[in-house]
Design an enzyme around this catalytic site. Sequence first.
Site, PDB file in Angstrom:
ATOM      1  N   ARG A  77       0.832  -1.210   0.000  1.00 30.84           N
ATOM      2  CA  ARG A  77       0.000   0.000   0.000  1.00 30.84           C
ATOM      3  C   ARG A  77       0.863   1.255   0.000  1.00 30.84           C
ATOM      4  O   ARG A  77       0.529   2.245  -0.662  1.00 30.84           O
ATOM      5  CB  ARG A  77      -0.945   0.003   1.215  1.00 30.84           C
ATOM      6  CG  ARG A  77      -2.049  -1.031   1.072  1.00 30.84           C
ATOM      7  CD  ARG A  77      -2.955  -1.069   2.261  1.00 30.84           C
ATOM      8  NE  ARG A  77      -3.797   0.125   2.373  1.00 30.84           N
ATOM      9  CZ  ARG A  77      -4.579   0.357   3.432  1.00 30.84           C
ATOM     10  NH1 ARG A  77      -4.586  -0.506   4.441  1.00 30.84           N
ATOM     11  NH2 ARG A  77      -5.320   1.435   3.493  1.00 30.84           N
ATOM     12  N   GLN A 108      -9.452  10.419   9.581  1.00 37.10           N
ATOM     13  CA  GLN A 108      -9.511   8.966   9.671  1.00 37.10           C
ATOM     14  C   GLN A 108      -8.493   8.338   8.714  1.00 37.10           C
ATOM     15  O   GLN A 108      -8.272   7.150   8.731  1.00 37.10           O
ATOM     16  CB  GLN A 108     -10.925   8.485   9.311  1.00 37.10           C
ATOM     17  CG  GLN A 108     -11.998   8.997  10.230  1.00 37.10           C
ATOM     18  CD  GLN A 108     -13.394   8.768   9.668  1.00 37.10           C
ATOM     19  OE1 GLN A 108     -13.965   7.693   9.820  1.00 37.10           O
ATOM     20  NE2 GLN A 108     -13.913   9.761   8.979  1.00 37.10           N
ATOM     21  N   ASP A 111      -2.991   8.065   5.172  1.00 35.18           N
ATOM     22  CA  ASP A 111      -2.121   8.273   3.998  1.00 35.18           C
ATOM     23  C   ASP A 111      -1.097   9.401   4.168  1.00 35.18           C
ATOM     24  O   ASP A 111      -0.204   9.539   3.334  1.00 35.18           O
ATOM     25  CB  ASP A 111      -2.970   8.514   2.746  1.00 35.18           C
ATOM     26  CG  ASP A 111      -3.944   9.681   2.880  1.00 35.18           C
ATOM     27  OD1 ASP A 111      -5.051   9.613   2.293  1.00 35.18           O
ATOM     28  OD2 ASP A 111      -3.606  10.659   3.592  1.00 35.18           O
ATOM     29  N   HIS A 126      -6.802   7.005  13.135  1.00 33.67           N
ATOM     30  CA  HIS A 126      -6.532   5.616  12.742  1.00 33.67           C
ATOM     31  C   HIS A 126      -5.050   5.359  12.473  1.00 33.67           C
ATOM     32  O   HIS A 126      -4.684   4.374  11.820  1.00 33.67           O
ATOM     33  CB  HIS A 126      -7.380   5.238  11.523  1.00 33.67           C
ATOM     34  CG  HIS A 126      -8.849   5.319  11.799  1.00 33.67           C
ATOM     35  ND1 HIS A 126      -9.783   5.480  10.809  1.00 33.67           N
ATOM     36  CD2 HIS A 126      -9.548   5.285  12.949  1.00 33.67           C
ATOM     37  CE1 HIS A 126     -10.995   5.535  11.344  1.00 33.67           C
ATOM     38  NE2 HIS A 126     -10.881   5.425  12.645  1.00 33.67           N
ATOM     39  N   CYS A 153      12.578  -3.170  17.111  1.00 34.30           N
ATOM     40  CA  CYS A 153      12.654  -1.949  17.926  1.00 34.30           C
ATOM     41  C   CYS A 153      14.084  -1.772  18.431  1.00 34.30           C
ATOM     42  O   CYS A 153      14.655  -2.688  19.014  1.00 34.30           O
ATOM     43  CB  CYS A 153      11.680  -2.084  19.095  1.00 34.30           C
ATOM     44  SG  CYS A 153      11.773  -0.736  20.276  1.00 34.30           S
ATOM     45  N   THR A 194     -16.398  11.589   4.240  1.00 40.56           N
ATOM     46  CA  THR A 194     -16.513  10.375   5.057  1.00 40.56           C
ATOM     47  C   THR A 194     -17.948   9.850   4.981  1.00 40.56           C
ATOM     48  O   THR A 194     -18.895  10.640   4.940  1.00 40.56           O
ATOM     49  CB  THR A 194     -16.101  10.607   6.527  1.00 40.56           C
ATOM     50  OG1 THR A 194     -16.267   9.389   7.254  1.00 40.56           O
ATOM     51  CG2 THR A 194     -16.904  11.711   7.190  1.00 40.56           C
ATOM     52  N   SER A 195     -18.097   8.529   4.980  1.00 40.05           N
ATOM     53  CA  SER A 195     -19.437   7.940   4.924  1.00 40.05           C
ATOM     54  C   SER A 195     -20.135   8.059   6.276  1.00 40.05           C
ATOM     55  O   SER A 195     -21.334   7.842   6.384  1.00 40.05           O
ATOM     56  CB  SER A 195     -19.343   6.476   4.491  1.00 40.05           C
ATOM     57  OG  SER A 195     -18.426   5.779   5.324  1.00 40.05           O
ATOM     58  N   GLU A 221     -21.803  12.468  -2.226  1.00 40.52           N
ATOM     59  CA  GLU A 221     -23.150  11.898  -2.114  1.00 40.52           C
ATOM     60  C   GLU A 221     -23.677  12.097  -0.702  1.00 40.52           C
ATOM     61  O   GLU A 221     -22.921  12.488   0.189  1.00 40.52           O
ATOM     62  CB  GLU A 221     -23.149  10.413  -2.491  1.00 40.52           C
ATOM     63  CG  GLU A 221     -22.242   9.567  -1.617  1.00 40.52           C
ATOM     64  CD  GLU A 221     -22.065   8.148  -2.157  1.00 40.52           C
ATOM     65  OE1 GLU A 221     -22.028   7.960  -3.378  1.00 40.52           O
ATOM     66  OE2 GLU A 221     -21.953   7.241  -1.304  1.00 40.52           O
ATOM     67  N   ALA A 237     -14.743  17.358  -3.076  1.00 38.50           N
ATOM     68  CA  ALA A 237     -14.126  18.235  -2.070  1.00 38.50           C
ATOM     69  C   ALA A 237     -13.113  19.176  -2.705  1.00 38.50           C
ATOM     70  O   ALA A 237     -13.046  20.362  -2.356  1.00 38.50           O
ATOM     71  CB  ALA A 237     -13.453  17.386  -0.991  1.00 38.50           C
TER      72      ALA A 237
HETATM   73  N1  APR Z   1     -15.083  14.463  -2.579  1.00 38.97           N
HETATM   74  C1  APR Z   1     -15.894  14.336  -1.489  1.00 38.97           C
HETATM   75  N2  APR Z   1     -16.355  13.130  -1.027  1.00 38.97           N
HETATM   76  C2  APR Z   1     -15.991  12.036  -1.720  1.00 38.97           C
HETATM   77  C3  APR Z   1     -15.177  12.085  -2.877  1.00 38.97           C
HETATM   78  C4  APR Z   1     -14.722  13.375  -3.302  1.00 38.97           C
HETATM   79  N3  APR Z   1     -13.937  13.547  -4.376  1.00 38.97           N
HETATM   80  N4  APR Z   1     -14.998  10.807  -3.342  1.00 38.97           N
HETATM   81  C5  APR Z   1     -15.674   9.986  -2.491  1.00 38.97           C
HETATM   82  N5  APR Z   1     -16.279  10.721  -1.521  1.00 38.97           N
HETATM   83  C6  APR Z   1     -17.062  10.244  -0.373  1.00 38.97           C
HETATM   84  C7  APR Z   1     -17.935   9.023  -0.625  1.00 38.97           C
HETATM   85  O1  APR Z   1     -19.195   9.429  -1.089  1.00 38.97           O
HETATM   86  C8  APR Z   1     -18.027   8.407   0.770  1.00 38.97           C
HETATM   87  O2  APR Z   1     -19.121   8.956   1.501  1.00 38.97           O
HETATM   88  O3  APR Z   1     -16.135   9.820   0.606  1.00 38.97           O
HETATM   89  C9  APR Z   1     -16.735   8.836   1.451  1.00 38.97           C
HETATM   90  C10 APR Z   1     -15.713   7.724   1.689  1.00 38.97           C
HETATM   91  O4  APR Z   1     -16.295   6.832   2.589  1.00 38.97           O
HETATM   92  P1  APR Z   1     -15.502   5.523   3.084  1.00 38.97           P
HETATM   93  O5  APR Z   1     -14.903   4.847   1.929  1.00 38.97           O
HETATM   94  O6  APR Z   1     -16.462   4.776   3.949  1.00 38.97           O
HETATM   95  O7  APR Z   1     -14.301   6.115   3.939  1.00 38.97           O
HETATM   96  P2  APR Z   1     -14.278   6.637   5.447  1.00 38.97           P
HETATM   97  O8  APR Z   1     -15.573   7.246   5.851  1.00 38.97           O
HETATM   98  O9  APR Z   1     -13.077   7.467   5.600  1.00 38.97           O
HETATM   99  O10 APR Z   1     -14.055   5.255   6.250  1.00 38.97           O
HETATM  100  C11 APR Z   1     -13.858   5.310   7.616  1.00 38.97           C
HETATM  101  O11 APR Z   1     -13.405   2.956   7.730  1.00 38.97           O
HETATM  102  O12 APR Z   1     -12.471   1.147   6.714  1.00 38.97           O
HETATM  103  C12 APR Z   1     -12.336   2.033   7.750  1.00 38.97           C
HETATM  104  O13 APR Z   1     -10.369   2.687   8.840  1.00 38.97           O
HETATM  105  C13 APR Z   1     -11.052   2.825   7.637  1.00 38.97           C
HETATM  106  O14 APR Z   1     -10.685   5.168   8.083  1.00 38.97           O
HETATM  107  C14 APR Z   1     -11.536   4.250   7.451  1.00 38.97           C
HETATM  108  C15 APR Z   1     -12.900   4.224   8.078  1.00 38.97           C
END
Ligand code: APR
Length: 246
Positions: A77, A108, A111, A126, A153, A194-195, A221, A237
């Site tokens: 990764r 969260q 990277d 995280h 370590c 974030t979702s 979304e 974003a």
């Molecule tokens: N601009 C804005 N939003 C975006 C874009 C963009 N260009 N591309 C995707 N998204 C949104 C999607 O619609 C979604 O709602 O980003 C969100 C990403 O959601 P997830 O993939 O669920 O990521 P996240 O919410 O960060 O996940 C939380 O889950 O798997 C674990 O530890 C991992 O930190 C992660 C945590």
Amino acid sequence: MQTVQRQSISDELRDRFESAKSVLVLTGAGVSAESGVPTFRGGGNSAVWKGMPFDLISSARMVERDLPRVWEWFDYRRTLLQPLEPNPAHKEIARWEKLFQQFTLVTQNIDGLHQKAGSGGVIELHGNIWRARCVSCHARYEILAGERRADECVGCGDRLRPDVVLFGEILPRGVFELAAESAQECELCIVIGTSGIVYPAASLPEIAKAAGAFLCEVNSELTAVSELCDEVLTGKAGEILPMLTT
Ligand code: APR
């Protein structure tokens, strides 16, 4: 879904941006999507790696059972992440840091792209893929791009593991509490990419809202957080964030 236009950002949000003294920003994988980092639930991330489900190879159980394999996955990764650069969303958030008396960035994401864009004091809920941690004494070590990473370590000689919160693990002590404190105090909370379904991170907008903050979401979304928000800006974003201050 219709991407937001500059003129549809409310005067109230613009005023809040002007007047707020304390601001909290929470980001998720979506803020890095325009840099080429796959999101978790947007279909970008392959659910399986070398035949092993993503949430197994990234789990505490695997660290116990087969740490070298976990490292193989995280080394892979990092090679994908290494050439990727911050996008306009990261850069705009780094710029905001200087606009407010009290500014807290909670992510969260593991990277490191916020830091690469110039953000300081980032609260990493995280962990970070560019760090290793000792399984015994918890000493932390930076992993430099393109350089061989250490396995042991220096302090106690025990094995190093990725300094990332894996499935089945709790957040590093004190990190969430720090973020929750800022959520309690902020006047403006902006939730980006974030979702909003992974806790405890997803409780931060709830804490901010309950404490009286103006809650704004930026996402391509609608999400689990949208209903709670005073304002929802739908779109990328990297396109929307620069509109908030111009
Ligand atoms: N601009 C804005 N939003 C975006 C874009 C963009 N260009 N591309 C995707 N998204 C949104 C999607 O619609 C979604 O709602 O980003 C969100 C990403 O959601 P997830 O993939 O669920 O990521 P996240 O919410 O960060 O996940 C939380 O889950 O798997 C674990 O530890 C991992 O930190 C992660 C945590």
